[in-house]
Scaffold this motif. Sequence first.
Motif, PDB file in Angstrom:
ATOM      1  N   GLU A  46       0.817  -1.222   0.000  1.00 26.97           N
ATOM      2  CA  GLU A  46       0.000   0.000   0.000  1.00 26.97           C
ATOM      3  C   GLU A  46       0.849   1.270   0.000  1.00 26.97           C
ATOM      4  OE1 GLU A  46      -3.332   0.032  -0.270  1.00 26.97           O
ATOM      5  OE2 GLU A  46      -3.262  -2.150  -0.411  1.00 26.97           O
ATOM      6  N   MET A  47       2.147   1.138   0.185  1.00 20.45           N
ATOM      7  CA  MET A  47       3.031   2.305   0.278  1.00 20.45           C
ATOM      8  C   MET A  47       3.008   3.198  -0.968  1.00 20.45           C
ATOM      9  SD  MET A  47       4.393   2.765   3.189  1.00 20.45           S
ATOM     10  CE  MET A  47       3.993   1.826   4.656  1.00 20.45           C
ATOM     11  N   PRO A  48       2.799   2.667  -2.172  1.00 18.61           N
ATOM     12  CA  PRO A  48       2.764   3.573  -3.329  1.00 18.61           C
ATOM     13  C   PRO A  48       1.722   4.687  -3.199  1.00 18.61           C
ATOM     14  CG  PRO A  48       3.036   1.336  -4.088  1.00 18.61           C
ATOM     15  CD  PRO A  48       2.761   1.262  -2.598  1.00 18.61           C
ATOM     16  N   SER A  49       0.640   4.444  -2.505  1.00 21.34           N
ATOM     17  CA  SER A  49      -0.376   5.482  -2.346  1.00 21.34           C
ATOM     18  C   SER A  49       0.093   6.606  -1.422  1.00 21.34           C
ATOM     19  CB  SER A  49      -1.676   4.875  -1.822  1.00 21.34           C
ATOM     20  OG  SER A  49      -1.496   4.396  -0.503  1.00 21.34           O
ATOM     21  N   SER A  51       3.449   7.711  -1.591  1.00 17.52           N
ATOM     22  CA  SER A  51       4.764   8.092  -2.110  1.00 17.52           C
ATOM     23  C   SER A  51       4.665   8.841  -3.426  1.00 17.52           C
ATOM     24  CB  SER A  51       5.600   6.820  -2.309  1.00 17.52           C
ATOM     25  OG  SER A  51       6.813   7.109  -2.973  1.00 17.52           O
ATOM     26  N   ASN A  52       5.584   9.764  -3.635  1.00 19.53           N
ATOM     27  CA  ASN A  52       5.690  10.450  -4.919  1.00 19.53           C
ATOM     28  C   ASN A  52       6.450   9.623  -5.948  1.00 19.53           C
ATOM     29  OD1 ASN A  52       4.343  12.766  -4.118  1.00 19.53           O
ATOM     30  ND2 ASN A  52       6.212  13.781  -3.449  1.00 19.53           N
ATOM     31  N   GLU A  53       7.324   8.730  -5.498  1.00 18.98           N
ATOM     32  CA  GLU A  53       8.174   7.956  -6.404  1.00 18.98           C
ATOM     33  C   GLU A  53       7.722   6.519  -6.590  1.00 18.98           C
ATOM     34  OE1 GLU A  53      12.414   7.930  -5.774  1.00 18.98           O
ATOM     35  OE2 GLU A  53      12.418  10.084  -5.464  1.00 18.98           O
ATOM     36  N   LEU A  54       7.395   5.858  -5.513  1.00 15.41           N
ATOM     37  CA  LEU A  54       7.057   4.441  -5.571  1.00 15.41           C
ATOM     38  C   LEU A  54       5.698   4.267  -6.243  1.00 15.41           C
ATOM     39  CD1 LEU A  54       8.011   1.596  -4.692  1.00 15.41           C
ATOM     40  CD2 LEU A  54       6.784   1.977  -2.538  1.00 15.41           C
ATOM     41  N   ARG A  55       5.666   3.481  -7.322  1.00 15.77           N
ATOM     42  CA  ARG A  55       4.446   3.312  -8.102  1.00 15.77           C
ATOM     43  C   ARG A  55       3.712   2.009  -7.816  1.00 15.77           C
ATOM     44  NH1 ARG A  55       4.198   8.241  -8.598  1.00 15.77           N
ATOM     45  NH2 ARG A  55       5.283   9.282 -10.254  1.00 15.77           N
ATOM     46  N   ALA A  56       4.448   0.947  -7.481  1.00 18.36           N
ATOM     47  CA  ALA A  56       3.826  -0.354  -7.215  1.00 18.36           C
ATOM     48  C   ALA A  56       4.803  -1.213  -6.426  1.00 18.36           C
ATOM     49  CB  ALA A  56       3.450  -1.050  -8.521  1.00 18.36           C
ATOM     50  N   VAL A  57       4.245  -2.172  -5.706  1.00 20.16           N
ATOM     51  CA  VAL A  57       5.039  -3.140  -4.946  1.00 20.16           C
ATOM     52  C   VAL A  57       4.434  -4.515  -5.169  1.00 20.16           C
ATOM     53  CG1 VAL A  57       5.640  -3.955  -2.619  1.00 20.16           C
ATOM     54  CG2 VAL A  57       5.760  -1.517  -3.145  1.00 20.16           C
ATOM     55  N   GLU A  58       5.289  -5.491  -5.408  1.00 15.08           N
ATOM     56  CA  GLU A  58       4.848  -6.878  -5.554  1.00 15.08           C
ATOM     57  C   GLU A  58       5.711  -7.760  -4.652  1.00 15.08           C
ATOM     58  OE1 GLU A  58       5.357  -7.949  -9.638  1.00 15.08           O
ATOM     59  OE2 GLU A  58       3.796  -6.586 -10.333  1.00 15.08           O
ATOM     60  N   TRP A  59       5.066  -8.559  -3.824  1.00 17.34           N
ATOM     61  CA  TRP A  59       5.792  -9.523  -3.006  1.00 17.34           C
ATOM     62  C   TRP A  59       6.288 -10.649  -3.907  1.00 17.34           C
ATOM     63  CZ3 TRP A  59       7.478  -8.532   1.653  1.00 17.34           C
ATOM     64  CH2 TRP A  59       6.828  -7.544   2.407  1.00 17.34           C
ATOM     65  N   CYS A  60       7.411 -11.232  -3.577  1.00 13.51           N
ATOM     66  CA  CYS A  60       8.024 -12.312  -4.356  1.00 13.51           C
ATOM     67  C   CYS A  60       7.854 -13.656  -3.645  1.00 13.51           C
ATOM     68  CB  CYS A  60       9.520 -12.057  -4.526  1.00 13.51           C
ATOM     69  SG  CYS A  60       9.924 -10.513  -5.338  1.00 13.51           S
ATOM     70  N   ASP A  61       7.998 -14.716  -4.398  1.00 11.73           N
ATOM     71  CA  ASP A  61       8.073 -16.072  -3.855  1.00 11.73           C
ATOM     72  C   ASP A  61       6.862 -16.447  -3.003  1.00 11.73           C
ATOM     73  OD1 ASP A  61      10.686 -16.144  -4.986  1.00 11.73           O
ATOM     74  OD2 ASP A  61      11.479 -15.188  -3.167  1.00 11.73           O
ATOM     75  N   GLY A  62       5.696 -15.905  -3.329  1.00  6.43           N
ATOM     76  CA  GLY A  62       4.482 -16.247  -2.602  1.00  6.43           C
ATOM     77  C   GLY A  62       4.286 -15.522  -1.286  1.00  6.43           C
ATOM     78  N   ALA A  63       5.202 -14.629  -0.923  1.00  4.46           N
ATOM     79  CA  ALA A  63       5.033 -13.856   0.318  1.00  4.46           C
ATOM     80  C   ALA A  63       3.829 -12.930   0.169  1.00  4.46           C
ATOM     81  CB  ALA A  63       6.283 -13.040   0.624  1.00  4.46           C
ATOM     82  N   THR A  64       3.132 -12.709   1.278  1.00  3.41           N
ATOM     83  CA  THR A  64       1.990 -11.798   1.265  1.00  3.41           C
ATOM     84  C   THR A  64       2.156 -10.661   2.264  1.00  3.41           C
ATOM     85  OG1 THR A  64       0.826 -13.191   2.858  1.00  3.41           O
ATOM     86  CG2 THR A  64       0.396 -13.606   0.511  1.00  3.41           C
ATOM     87  N   GLY A  65       3.284 -10.632   2.939  1.00  7.85           N
ATOM     88  CA  GLY A  65       3.558  -9.605   3.921  1.00  7.85           C
ATOM     89  C   GLY A  65       4.974  -9.737   4.428  1.00  7.85           C
ATOM     90  N   PRO A  66       5.381  -8.804   5.280  1.00  2.47           N
ATOM     91  CA  PRO A  66       6.767  -8.780   5.720  1.00  2.47           C
ATOM     92  C   PRO A  66       7.106  -9.895   6.714  1.00  2.47           C
ATOM     93  CG  PRO A  66       5.542  -7.051   6.821  1.00  2.47           C
ATOM     94  CD  PRO A  66       4.614  -7.680   5.828  1.00  2.47           C
TER      95      PRO A  66
END
Length: 180
Positions: A46-49, A51-66
């Motif tokens: 949700e961080m892109p909403s 931020s002025n720079e960050l446009r999208a975030v996708e988790w890798c390897d099936g992760a859904t959170g930190p």
Amino acid sequence: MRAHGLASQAVEWTGARYADTPTVEDEIWIDARPERVWEIVAAVEEMPSMSNELRAVEWCDGATGPAVGARFVGYSKHDALGEWSTTSYVVECTAPETLAWAVTDPDDPSARWRFTLRPEGAGTRLSQWVQLGPGRSGLSFAIDAMPDKEQKIVFVRLREFEAGIRRTLAAVKERAEAAR
């Protein structure tokens, strides 16, 4: 200086070089419990909403959170630097206290980012911190092209990070307090 609940320590001209791994940090008090603030901070996608720079975030390897070791790809855009993506590695995750990640390489990151939450009164003191380097980044290419302007390039980037951190902290505060 305090503005809108932010405790700010404005970036000052220090003549820092990239190799100095300069940092920026700011904090804000939020009228919400750490668990609520954590829900927002830990929703990295949700961080892109916020931020002025960050446009999208996708988790890798099936992760859904930190979680320590989890990876995510961030897609960014900057008028002067163009568009790019980086893979970040969660290096610290202790709910609801600390979330930190290293950009590009956990052992030699191009940047390190961290949120720290501390209970304070009936609310939460939230800080966000960033460190440039020591690993190479897009900024390194600008410095390579204009080595005589390195200190100014670093200073300008730190000011941009400072403004971004202020925006993010204010957005987290607004969301956490709206949920009360």
